[in-house]
Design an enzyme around this catalytic site. Structure first.
Site, short mmCIF file in Angstrom:
data_model
loop_
_atom_site.label_atom_id
_atom_site.label_comp_id
_atom_site.label_asym_id
_atom_site.label_seq_id
_atom_site.Cartn_x
_atom_site.Cartn_y
_atom_site.Cartn_z
N SER A 241 0.82 -1.21 0.00
CA SER A 241 0.00 0.00 0.00
C SER A 241 0.85 1.26 0.00
O SER A 241 0.58 2.22 -0.74
CB SER A 241 -0.96 0.00 1.20
OG SER A 241 -0.27 -0.19 2.41
N HIS A 271 -1.82 -8.84 1.99
CA HIS A 271 -1.54 -7.56 2.66
C HIS A 271 -2.66 -7.28 3.66
O HIS A 271 -2.86 -8.06 4.58
CB HIS A 271 -1.39 -6.47 1.60
CG HIS A 271 -0.80 -5.19 2.11
ND1 HIS A 271 -0.15 -5.06 3.32
CD2 HIS A 271 -0.76 -3.93 1.55
CE1 HIS A 271 0.26 -3.82 3.48
NE2 HIS A 271 -0.11 -3.11 2.43
N HIS A 319 6.19 -13.01 9.05
CA HIS A 319 6.18 -11.66 8.49
C HIS A 319 7.31 -11.55 7.47
O HIS A 319 8.35 -12.18 7.63
CB HIS A 319 6.36 -10.60 9.59
CG HIS A 319 6.11 -9.20 9.12
ND1 HIS A 319 7.10 -8.44 8.52
CD2 HIS A 319 5.00 -8.42 9.15
CE1 HIS A 319 6.59 -7.25 8.20
NE2 HIS A 319 5.33 -7.22 8.56
N ARG A 328 3.25 -4.34 17.08
CA ARG A 328 1.84 -3.95 16.96
C ARG A 328 0.94 -5.03 17.56
O ARG A 328 -0.10 -4.71 18.15
CB ARG A 328 1.49 -3.71 15.48
CG ARG A 328 2.30 -2.59 14.82
CD ARG A 328 2.05 -2.53 13.33
NE ARG A 328 2.45 -3.77 12.67
CZ ARG A 328 2.22 -4.05 11.39
NH1 ARG A 328 1.60 -3.16 10.62
NH2 ARG A 328 2.61 -5.20 10.86
N ASP A 376 -1.89 -9.01 12.39
CA ASP A 376 -3.18 -9.57 12.01
C ASP A 376 -3.64 -10.67 12.96
O ASP A 376 -4.84 -10.98 13.02
CB ASP A 376 -3.12 -10.12 10.58
CG ASP A 376 -2.78 -9.04 9.57
OD1 ASP A 376 -3.34 -7.94 9.69
OD2 ASP A 376 -1.95 -9.29 8.69
#
Length: 441
Positions: A241, A271, A319, A328, A376
């Protein structure tokens, strides 16, 4: 000119001296090499982009303007009655690298209110889509529809285009976009899931609290929104992105063209769409293996091995860059552990137990380069707990946050006068010749 824009103008002028010196005096210094596997394998790990907004260290994780996530949350002024900063304070920080004073935050908050007014034609454009369109299609369309009012596009077409001040018009579009995108996202949520009605933003609320208000959420969800949008704001420039936004804008396409394109990349399952897929997997995992039983290490370990032995992966683990637990993920896990009710939520218990067991299982399995969870693996559980259970909307939430980093980055791209991006391609024949007789570099 606002105080933020004045500060940014000064910093861009100072930074330009550094980049120009590097180009003039050290432009031939080699900083990386490229292998055949990198050329074929998605340009992985090739050092070819420059950004000072954030940096992703494989073993340390993300740093925003040099600060870790805990340092960022600690340093920035907080929303009233909250331990989390406002998104507006974070926007100032991303643009300038400075920790804003409360007075500076108040100025941004005030300006944000003016800029967040969304043109009515945006609602018409979104409503014209089939109602069963994916919400990311709606968000991308809504952003793209605002292109007709782009200040940068008008400046470029004016006949008075000047590269030295072009960043000021990108800044104007970028600021408008980040102020409006949560309003558009809330409209999409209400259109698709709450009976097609619109809730006006409350002028007394900051961006996170306003988003909670507009989608009918409780006051506690304001902190979820603040945390979520900040955590998803940027992850250096190589992700799809951010890179897409940078690439499209490098052609001097305005911020609306650029970020609409970036959102289309974010919508991919490799993504941003991954957060939706992870939650779906967790719920099915719980139903199949636990059947309502309390998650224990023994049960989870057996279920994970059954999953891997059947040829499936464990979504949310691994990742492309990180080689540790995604900070995160840790920030959201800590939020869950510190929130009464959420820490005892059955779904969070499953996620938490998977976190305790999965890394060891994956290491024993031996095929995962990184056995640790990414963002995620955790994010959907929080949304689910607060009743946002329409998981095809989760990537829209990601897109709202990611706009902050993408818009800050392209503002600096124009300020520093970065050229159009144009890597050189080679043929497979050329690769085979180099494989047989490696070139001398």
């Amino acid at each position: 000119m606002s105080q933020l824009k004045q500060t940014l103008a000064k910093k861009i002028a100072e930074h330009s001296v550094r980049t120009q010196r590097l180009l003039k005096e050290f432009g031939n210094v080699v900083i990386d090499k490229v292998t055949i596997s990198q050329a074929i394998g998605g340009m992985r790990d090739i050092k070819a982009l420059v950004t000072d907004i954030s940096y992703l260290d494989p073993f340390e994780g993300i740093r925003f303007r040099g600060k870790t996530i805990p340092e960022t949350f600690e340093a920035l002024p907080k929303a009233p009655g909250s331990k989390y900063p406002t998104v507006e304070a974070f926007w100032y920080f991303l643009l300038t690298g400075d920790i804003p004073t409360q007075e500076q935050v108040d100025e941004v908050l005030k300006e944000w209110k003016v800029r967040q007014v969304v043109p009515s034609y945006v609602w018409d454009a979104i409503r014209a889509l089939p109602r069963d369109s994916h919400p990311m299609v709606m968000l991308s369309t809504g952003i793209l529809s605002m292109q007709k009012d782009s200040k940068f596009a008008k400046f470029y077409s004016s006949g008075n285009f000047n590269k030295k001040v072009a960043w000021e018009y990108v800044y104007e579009d970028a600021y408008d976009l980040v102020a409006r995108i949560p309003i558009i996202a809330a409209f999409i949520y209400n259109l698709k899931y709450r009976g097609d009605f619109q809730v006006a933003p409350d002028p007394s609320l900051d961006m996170g609290a306003n988003f909670a208000h507009m989608i009918g959420q409780c006051k506690e969800y304001a902190d979820v929104a603040r945390m979520y949008f900040i955590l998803h704001s940027d992850h250096e420039s190589g992700n799809v992105s951010a890179h897409t936004t940078h690439l499209v804008h490098s052609a001097l396409s305005d911020p609306y063209y650029a970020y609409s394109a970036g959102l289309n990349g974010l919508a991919g399952p490799l993504h941003g769409l991954a957060n939706q897929e992870v939650l779906d997997w967790i719920i099915k995992f719980e139903e199949k293996y636990l059947k309502g039983a309390e998650p224990t290490k023994e049960l989870i370990e057996k279920a994970l091995w059954d999953t891997l032995n059947s040829g499936q992966v464990i979504p949310g683990y691994g990742h492309a860059v990180l080689r540790k637990t995604d900070p995160r993920y840790t920030a959201q896990r800590n939020f869950c552990l510190e929130t009464p009710g959420l820490k005892d939520d059955p779904l969070f218990k499953v996620v938490s137990m998977i976190y305790e067991v999965a890394p060891d299982v994956l290491m024993k399995h031996g095929k995962a380069k990184n056995p640790w969870p990414n963002v995620d693996a955790q994010s959907g559980v929080i949304q689910w707990y607060y009743g946002v259970r329409e998981w095809d909307f989760y990537t829209v939430l990601f897109g709202v946050g990611r706009s902050l980093g993408c818009m800050a980055n392209i503002t600096w791209d124009r300020g520093l006068g970065y050229p159009i991006e144009r890597p050189k391609s080679v043929t497979t024949d050329m690769l085979e010749k180099w494989a047989a007789n490696p070139p001398q570099l």
